[in-house]
Design a protein around this motif. Structure first.
Motif, PDB file in Angstrom:
ATOM      1  N   GLN A   1     -33.131  22.852 -13.110  1.00 16.94           N
ATOM      2  CA  GLN A   1     -32.670  23.461 -11.848  1.00 16.94           C
ATOM      3  C   GLN A   1     -33.037  24.941 -11.792  1.00 16.94           C
TER       4      GLN A   1
ATOM      5  N   ARG B   1     -35.322  26.177  -8.797  1.00 17.52           N
ATOM      6  CA  ARG B   1     -34.699  26.951  -7.705  1.00 17.52           C
ATOM      7  C   ARG B   1     -34.925  28.451  -7.806  1.00 17.52           C
TER       8      ARG B   1
ATOM      9  N   ARG C   1     -41.063  26.749  -4.109  1.00 18.95           N
ATOM     10  CA  ARG C   1     -40.778  25.435  -4.674  1.00 18.95           C
ATOM     11  C   ARG C   1     -41.916  24.450  -4.455  1.00 18.95           C
TER      12      ARG C   1
END
Ligand code: EZ4
Ligand code: CO
Length: 413
Positions: free
Chosen positions: A68, A72, A77
């Protein structure tokens, strides 16, 4: 314990591979595949220049948190370069966790759901006689499923058809170096005519059914070359020959294109080898527009992301068909095999065996016997890179081919 050392290995034992090595403070080594065919050095740089330093000192056990964080935190992304880099970190951390537990990775994913992993190979031939020979060879060696690609009259070299000596097995390699084996400076170019292809292929499948009967699983890859209505016609025309799947019939970025194909036929559809995240499948899965998920673990954010994607697909009755060409390294192939063995909604696994030169550099414990693969029971992923052996093979630039229609228009390859 923490991550102490992160290095990127680029080697070319017959073809290029990018491999991530993570070493923990107590000396456990984890490997991850970051190979992106024809764009290898971009991923190597992403790992080396942007990720390596931020991994040092992190707890190697926090795989979800690391995933993650890498996904993030940079703000930017998705995309094949980013997701291959994240995949390599993720695979290496799962390799470490399973090695620490002393179990093959599939045990941490829920244990084996089957005894063996049905594999399909690539059978190809410039004409039907050569294709028939290739299929016969694979069937005799135990394969129960083959992907068939063949030349189209009037066209030269086309996608998926081996150029090597007739009868040679396992010989299709799309990334091309220069003719003398040194670095390429530009892609080679191929010529394509969708009309000729649409006219030719149904007869090929008819002949295969006549020669090999109804049991053989027949797969075919359209490599993103048809428009939605062309793909619909193709899927409808080949319906009587009951393909296991028709792969990548339309360009990958257009999810709703497959609505049209679905409306016209019951030929099973597979797509996704150029996808990077679950979001590329959001419409395809929730509208049940596909039957098989074709992502590579290496290009879709690793084991963590693939497991979630395949669990999501399972809810809609969609199965796995993980990408497994030679441009997935043995490390990436092992990651696929552990998932294949563990998940319930396994469909089939693509298997293009690596060359002996590649397998001298990557020591593998997965096995292949009479059409079925198994990841083996070595703790971790079960693949180790021999860095000394790898150092003998310098990176050699190679490109996937470009493709033009007969009038010179650039087309999907
Ligand atoms: O052309 O992996 O289904 N398999 C394929 C592959 C892809 C290559 C591209 O790098 O379509 O052979
Ligand atoms: Co494909």
């Amino acid at each position: 314990m923490t991550i102490e050392n992160v290095t990127v290995n680029v080697t070319s034992p017959g073809r290029n591979f990018v491999t991530l090595k993570i070493v923990t403070s107590d000396g456990i080594v984890g490997w991850g595949d970051a190979t992106l065919n024809g764009r290898e050095l971009s991923v190597a740089s992403y790992l080396d220049d942007h990720l390596a330093s931020i991994l040092i000192g992190r707890d190697e056990d926090r795989i979800e948190d690391t995933w993650q964080y890498l996904y993030r935190s940079p703000y930017w992304r998705r995309g094949p370069v980013t997701m291959a880099a994240i995949a390599a970190v993720d695979m290496a951390l799962w390799d470490i966790k399973a090695k620490k537990a002393g179990v093959p990775l599939y045990q941490l994913l829920g244990g084996a759901s089957r005894d063996g992993i049905r594999a399909y190979c690539h059978a190809s031939g410039g004409d039907y006689a050569a294709l028939k020979d290739a299929i016969t060879g694979y069937v005799e060696s135990g394969f129960t499923a083959v992907r068939v690609q063949t030349g189209v009259p009037g066209l030269g070299q086309i996608y998926g058809v081996a150029t090597n000596k007739p009868g040679a097995k396992y010989d299709y390699e799309p990334a091309k170096r220069a003719a003398d084996g040194t670095a390429a400076t530009a892609p080679t170019e191929e010529v394509w005519d969708t009309n000729a292809y649409l006219a030719h292929m149904p007869g090929v499948f008819e002949s295969i059914r006549a020669d090999f009967g109804t049991d053989l699983r027949i797969l075919h890859d359209g490599h993103h070359r048809m428009s939605p209505i062309e793909a619909a016609r193709f899927a409808k025309d080949v319906e009587p020959y009951r393909l296991f799947w028709l792969e990548d019939c339309t360009p990958g970025e257009d999810q709703t294109a497959l609505r049209l194909v679905r409306q016209h036929s019951t030929t099973p559809l597979a797509i996704g080898e150029v996808f990077n995240t679950v979001f590329d499948y959001q419409t395809l899965i929730t509208e049940r527009l596909i039957d098989y998920v074709r992502s590579a673990v290496t290009h879709t954010g690793g084991i963590t992301a693939m497991k979630k994607l395949l669990d999501f697909a399972a809810i809609y009755g969609i199965k796995s068909g993980i990408h497994g060409p030679t441009d997935i390294s043995p490390v990436g192939m092992a990651a696929a095999l552990h998932l294949d063995l563990a998940i319930h909604n396994f469909g089939i696994q693509e298997y293009m065996p690596h060359s002996e030169t590649t397998l001298d550099v990557f020591q593998t414990s997965f096995t292949f016997e009479r059409g079925f693969l198994h990841p083996g029971d070595t703790p971790g992923l079960g693949v180790e890179l021999d860095e000394e052996a790898a150092s003998a093979f310098e990176y050699t630039k190679a490109y996937l081919p470009a493709n033009r229609l007969t009038d010179g228009t650039v087309h999907d390859w």
